[in-house]
Design a protein around this motif. Sequence first.
Motif, mmCIF file in Angstrom:
data_model
loop_
_atom_site.group_PDB
_atom_site.id
_atom_site.type_symbol
_atom_site.label_atom_id
_atom_site.label_comp_id
_atom_site.label_asym_id
_atom_site.label_seq_id
_atom_site.Cartn_x
_atom_site.Cartn_y
_atom_site.Cartn_z
ATOM 1 N N ASP A 183 1.123 -1.396 -0.233
ATOM 2 C CA ASP A 183 -0.086 0.174 0.279
ATOM 3 C C ASP A 183 1.395 0.952 -0.069
ATOM 4 O O ASP A 183 0.807 2.238 0.480
ATOM 5 C CB ASP A 183 -1.044 0.047 1.163
ATOM 6 N N ASN A 184 2.049 1.442 -1.295
ATOM 7 C CA ASN A 184 2.513 2.252 -1.609
ATOM 8 C C ASN A 184 3.961 2.428 0.237
ATOM 9 O O ASN A 184 3.776 3.780 0.170
ATOM 10 C CB ASN A 184 2.161 3.780 -1.780
ATOM 11 N N LYS A 185 3.681 1.310 0.152
ATOM 12 C CA LYS A 185 5.044 2.078 1.859
ATOM 13 C C LYS A 185 6.144 1.976 1.371
ATOM 14 O O LYS A 185 6.958 2.864 2.121
ATOM 15 C CB LYS A 185 4.791 0.934 3.160
ATOM 16 N N PHE A 186 6.671 1.145 0.684
ATOM 17 C CA PHE A 186 7.842 1.001 -0.348
ATOM 18 C C PHE A 186 8.333 0.749 -1.652
ATOM 19 O O PHE A 186 8.619 -0.479 -2.427
ATOM 20 C CB PHE A 186 8.931 0.390 -0.315
ATOM 21 N N PRO A 187 7.260 1.855 -2.527
ATOM 22 C CA PRO A 187 7.234 1.747 -4.246
ATOM 23 C C PRO A 187 8.507 2.111 -5.211
ATOM 24 O O PRO A 187 9.760 2.520 -3.553
ATOM 25 C CB PRO A 187 6.262 3.388 -4.034
ATOM 26 N N TYR A 188 8.491 2.061 -5.989
ATOM 27 C CA TYR A 188 9.251 2.303 -6.511
ATOM 28 C C TYR A 188 9.749 3.878 -7.090
ATOM 29 O O TYR A 188 8.731 4.272 -6.892
ATOM 30 C CB TYR A 188 9.692 2.141 -7.979
ATOM 31 N N CYS A 189 10.838 4.952 -6.697
ATOM 32 C CA CYS A 189 10.484 6.042 -6.454
ATOM 33 C C CYS A 189 12.232 6.601 -7.481
ATOM 34 O O CYS A 189 12.880 5.907 -7.406
ATOM 35 C CB CYS A 189 10.479 6.485 -4.891
ATOM 36 N N TYR A 190 11.524 7.820 -7.924
ATOM 37 C CA TYR A 190 12.904 8.500 -8.769
ATOM 38 C C TYR A 190 12.613 10.157 -8.118
ATOM 39 O O TYR A 190 12.615 10.245 -6.606
ATOM 40 C CB TYR A 190 13.322 8.160 -9.689
ATOM 41 N N TYR A 191 12.389 10.948 -8.667
ATOM 42 C CA TYR A 191 12.099 12.093 -8.657
ATOM 43 C C TYR A 191 10.185 11.954 -8.221
ATOM 44 O O TYR A 191 10.108 12.927 -6.892
ATOM 45 C CB TYR A 191 12.186 13.102 -10.266
ATOM 46 N N SER A 192 9.319 10.728 -8.596
ATOM 47 C CA SER A 192 7.958 11.414 -7.487
ATOM 48 C C SER A 192 7.971 9.536 -7.556
ATOM 49 O O SER A 192 8.768 8.183 -8.269
ATOM 50 C CB SER A 192 7.560 11.744 -8.673
ATOM 51 N N CYS A 193 6.988 8.968 -7.288
ATOM 52 C CA CYS A 193 6.652 7.736 -6.942
ATOM 53 C C CYS A 193 6.118 6.944 -7.638
ATOM 54 O O CYS A 193 5.009 7.793 -8.116
ATOM 55 C CB CYS A 193 6.346 7.462 -5.264
ATOM 56 N N TYR A 194 5.820 5.910 -8.059
ATOM 57 C CA TYR A 194 5.030 5.199 -8.960
ATOM 58 C C TYR A 194 3.745 4.560 -8.267
ATOM 59 O O TYR A 194 4.466 3.206 -7.403
ATOM 60 C CB TYR A 194 6.012 3.882 -9.916
ATOM 61 N N GLY A 195 2.891 4.428 -7.937
ATOM 62 C CA GLY A 195 1.906 3.793 -6.967
ATOM 63 C C GLY A 195 1.787 2.471 -6.637
ATOM 64 O O GLY A 195 1.792 1.814 -7.968
ATOM 65 N N THR A 196 1.510 1.617 -5.726
ATOM 66 C CA THR A 196 1.640 0.454 -5.717
ATOM 67 C C THR A 196 2.555 -0.042 -6.029
ATOM 68 O O THR A 196 1.696 -0.934 -7.106
ATOM 69 C CB THR A 196 -0.017 0.111 -5.842
ATOM 70 N N THR A 197 3.491 -0.409 -6.111
ATOM 71 C CA THR A 197 4.957 -1.073 -6.920
ATOM 72 C C THR A 197 5.574 -1.793 -5.921
ATOM 73 O O THR A 197 6.156 -1.763 -5.703
ATOM 74 C CB THR A 197 5.235 -0.033 -7.794
ATOM 75 N N ASP A 198 5.378 -1.541 -4.533
ATOM 76 C CA ASP A 198 5.699 -2.291 -3.414
ATOM 77 C C ASP A 198 5.770 -3.624 -3.609
ATOM 78 O O ASP A 198 7.451 -4.247 -3.524
ATOM 79 C CB ASP A 198 4.913 -2.480 -2.085
ATOM 80 N N ILE A 199 5.294 -4.675 -4.373
ATOM 81 C CA ILE A 199 5.625 -5.590 -4.803
ATOM 82 C C ILE A 199 5.827 -5.757 -6.349
ATOM 83 O O ILE A 199 4.846 -5.574 -6.701
ATOM 84 C CB ILE A 199 4.692 -6.762 -3.540
ATOM 85 N N ASP A 200 6.471 -6.851 -6.886
ATOM 86 C CA ASP A 200 6.658 -6.817 -8.068
ATOM 87 C C ASP A 200 7.335 -8.201 -8.080
ATOM 88 O O ASP A 200 7.790 -8.799 -7.123
ATOM 89 C CB ASP A 200 8.449 -5.959 -8.470
#
Length: 318
Positions: A183-200
């Motif tokens: 639930d967006n605790k540890f998503p992929y990010c760079y300049y901005s975060c990518y929603g609900t990408t915690d588990i890939d």
Amino acid sequence: MHHLALFQLSSIRLKVQNMQKYDNFNLLALRDHLRKLKNRLESCRHYDKTQLDQCSNVFLSNISSPVVTQLNPYGTTYPFGAWGKESRHGSPELYWVQSLQSGNTYGITLRTYSSFEDFVMSRNHKDIPVTPSYTTTYSIQGPGTVLYNESLYYNCYKSPNVCKYDLKTNTIQHIALPDAGHDNKFPYCYYSCYGTTDIDLSVDETGLWDIYATEENYGNIVISKQNSSTLAMVQTWKLFKKSVTNVFMVCGVLYATRYLSPKLEGVFYVFDTVTGHDTNNLSVPFEKISTDIQNLHYNPTDHRLYLLNYANAYELTF
């Protein structure tokens, strides 16, 4: 005399502290060395020789311009989700699109095509209802989805669980990833975060992988090898995570990407699960149609990289 004794005592304490620090450093180094040896032994045990024979001992050197560029069959209405090709050798050829249709976050349907031509022409598709509702326990959350051995693997609704939907039996299994953020605790990010990408989820020549992050690992990447039949964790690695936009696995090697420009992405970091070695000196840029990356995964059956950014596929050179 008193001052001399105090000075000597202070010196001894300092030496002891230094010895403790030195010994702790050696102990940590030894533990890290043993952990790497254990992972190498586990890798040799679980990686089939025929699988590893398909792999070279060199890292990725180039990603082509897109060899497939296809508009999402759902159009611009639902641009978020994942797409790709059945990832297991010997399974029926199947191209698939998994769109996130509720708030760009949740999905319930898998759309499949029995040939590449049908996918390109957006014809003869089959819609498979995975769950009846966007808010059920086993509905699809986020774009970290992959199709492997006629089963869909994905992050289950609002949980640290991986779900497996079997296309042959229409049944669902699930297993929790220990302490995995969701639930967006540890998503992929760079300049901005990518929603609900915690588990890939990812697939390569060696099988199925889970890629996630935990509090215990300070939000850094954890990668786990998973038994695709039982969903049991086979082996786990923990590694340093720089800000990344996505990752994919090839031959047991993790590749991480980062944002370069609105039309360009770049692979910059690799981690070899067999040797435990890593480097952040890689520089392999590739084109993208729009800024955001939804889903990025490698397919060992055709050695292509699949990106949901529209629907692009790339040839890889090693």
